[in-house]
Motif scaffolding. Sequence first.
Motif, PDB file in Angstrom:
ATOM      1  N   THR A  19       0.854  -1.177   0.000  1.00  0.00           N
ATOM      2  CA  THR A  19       0.000   0.000   0.000  1.00  0.00           C
ATOM      3  C   THR A  19       0.893   1.231   0.000  1.00  0.00           C
ATOM      4  N   MET A  20       0.304   2.384  -0.160  1.00  0.00           N
ATOM      5  CA  MET A  20       1.075   3.633  -0.089  1.00  0.00           C
ATOM      6  C   MET A  20       1.697   3.794   1.301  1.00  0.00           C
ATOM      7  N   ASP A  21       0.997   3.336   2.348  1.00  0.00           N
ATOM      8  CA  ASP A  21       1.560   3.386   3.700  1.00  0.00           C
ATOM      9  C   ASP A  21       2.777   2.476   3.821  1.00  0.00           C
ATOM     10  N   ASP A  22       2.696   1.293   3.172  1.00  0.00           N
ATOM     11  CA  ASP A  22       3.844   0.382   3.175  1.00  0.00           C
ATOM     12  C   ASP A  22       5.047   1.038   2.511  1.00  0.00           C
ATOM     13  N   LEU A  23       4.804   1.673   1.362  1.00  0.00           N
ATOM     14  CA  LEU A  23       5.901   2.345   0.647  1.00  0.00           C
ATOM     15  C   LEU A  23       6.492   3.471   1.484  1.00  0.00           C
ATOM     16  N   GLU A  24       5.635   4.207   2.180  1.00  0.00           N
ATOM     17  CA  GLU A  24       6.118   5.287   3.054  1.00  0.00           C
ATOM     18  C   GLU A  24       7.001   4.709   4.164  1.00  0.00           C
ATOM     19  N   GLN A  25       6.577   3.573   4.718  1.00  0.00           N
ATOM     20  CA  GLN A  25       7.358   2.927   5.774  1.00  0.00           C
ATOM     21  C   GLN A  25       8.698   2.433   5.236  1.00  0.00           C
ATOM     22  N   LEU A  26       8.707   1.900   4.019  1.00  0.00           N
ATOM     23  CA  LEU A  26       9.967   1.455   3.422  1.00  0.00           C
ATOM     24  C   LEU A  26      10.869   2.641   3.092  1.00  0.00           C
ATOM     25  N   LYS A  27      10.273   3.733   2.680  1.00  0.00           N
ATOM     26  CA  LYS A  27      11.053   4.919   2.329  1.00  0.00           C
ATOM     27  C   LYS A  27      11.625   5.581   3.577  1.00  0.00           C
ATOM     28  N   TYR A  28      10.843   5.641   4.643  1.00  0.00           N
ATOM     29  CA  TYR A  28      11.266   6.295   5.895  1.00  0.00           C
ATOM     30  C   TYR A  28      11.125   5.321   7.067  1.00  0.00           C
ATOM     31  N   PRO A  29      11.956   4.290   7.121  1.00  0.00           N
ATOM     32  CA  PRO A  29      11.777   3.256   8.142  1.00  0.00           C
ATOM     33  C   PRO A  29      12.011   3.731   9.577  1.00  0.00           C
ATOM     34  N   VAL A  30      12.713   4.834   9.769  1.00  0.00           N
ATOM     35  CA  VAL A  30      12.900   5.374  11.121  1.00  0.00           C
ATOM     36  C   VAL A  30      12.167   6.710  11.270  1.00  0.00           C
ATOM     37  N   GLY A  31      11.201   6.961  10.387  1.00  0.00           N
ATOM     38  CA  GLY A  31      10.466   8.217  10.396  1.00  0.00           C
ATOM     39  C   GLY A  31      11.164   9.260   9.524  1.00  0.00           C
ATOM     40  N   ARG A  32      10.482  10.359   9.319  1.00  0.00           N
ATOM     41  CA  ARG A  32      11.043  11.439   8.497  1.00  0.00           C
ATOM     42  C   ARG A  32      12.115  12.208   9.272  1.00  0.00           C
ATOM     43  N   MET A  33      12.934  12.922   8.516  1.00  0.00           N
ATOM     44  CA  MET A  33      14.052  13.657   9.117  1.00  0.00           C
ATOM     45  C   MET A  33      13.538  14.692  10.124  1.00  0.00           C
ATOM     46  N   PRO A  34      14.087  14.664  11.331  1.00  0.00           N
ATOM     47  CA  PRO A  34      13.645  15.622  12.346  1.00  0.00           C
ATOM     48  C   PRO A  34      14.208  17.016  12.081  1.00  0.00           C
ATOM     49  N   ARG A  35      13.446  18.020  12.463  1.00  0.00           N
ATOM     50  CA  ARG A  35      13.910  19.406  12.374  1.00  0.00           C
ATOM     51  C   ARG A  35      13.590  20.090  13.698  1.00  0.00           C
ATOM     52  N   SER A  36      14.606  20.660  14.323  1.00  0.00           N
ATOM     53  CA  SER A  36      14.417  21.429  15.553  1.00  0.00           C
ATOM     54  C   SER A  36      15.608  22.337  15.735  1.00  0.00           C
ATOM     55  N   SER A  37      15.330  23.599  15.972  1.00  0.00           N
ATOM     56  CA  SER A  37      16.418  24.557  16.165  1.00  0.00           C
ATOM     57  C   SER A  37      16.835  24.661  17.633  1.00  0.00           C
ATOM     58  N   ALA A  38      16.213  23.877  18.505  1.00  0.00           N
ATOM     59  CA  ALA A  38      16.557  23.938  19.933  1.00  0.00           C
ATOM     60  C   ALA A  38      17.971  23.399  20.155  1.00  0.00           C
ATOM     61  N   PRO A  39      18.767  24.088  20.989  1.00  0.00           N
ATOM     62  CA  PRO A  39      20.114  23.568  21.291  1.00  0.00           C
ATOM     63  C   PRO A  39      20.026  22.220  21.994  1.00  0.00           C
TER      64      PRO A  39
END
Length: 198
Positions: A19-39
């Motif tokens: 499914t599209m969810d399966d493909l998303e999981q295969l593409k980002y198996p540890v989740g999407r890249m995190p973004r945070s400007s906090a030190p």
Amino acid sequence: MDLVCGMAVGDNPLIGELTMDDLEQLKYPVGRMPRSSAPLDPRTREEHLQTLESTPSRFRSLVGGLSDAALDTPYRPGGWTVRQVVHHVPDSHMNAYIRMKLAVTENQPAAKTYEEGLWAELPEAKTAPVPMSLDLLDALHRRWVAFLRGLPEADFRKTFSHPEWGNVSVDEALVMYAWHCRHHEEHIRIATTLAQSR
């Protein structure tokens, strides 16, 4: 319709129906890249540094002894092969290392992007033996970790300017590239499992 080696997505006997969810999981198996400007606090920063430090040996362990057929197995329909991933990571991390060094030695320097997808399609990325990139990754990460561990606290807040990401501090870049290590490590695991199931 997405095709992989002449097969429609969902018809791959090694993967089964996707499914599209399966493909998303295969593409980002540890989740999407995190973004945070906090030190980062010192303990969290050290955890990310340990990820950078251990990545070369984890990659070497994952691909050691793999056949050319296994190295040429993609981790998902339309995804890169193990070989392409192994060659991509030092390409990406050389850029990251230089961006961080520029950030601490210049006033908010502009980072140049590169076409990673095109780099992965170059002949050497698709056919070269992986030990050369594993050696490069090992040397690069030793230098990179030594550089970061030697920085004063204030330097982790210095930034570079990225055309897509905006201003990125050294701390934020460290988090992003520790994620990048885990992200592609999982891609290699997935592809290796697929290759072994053939």
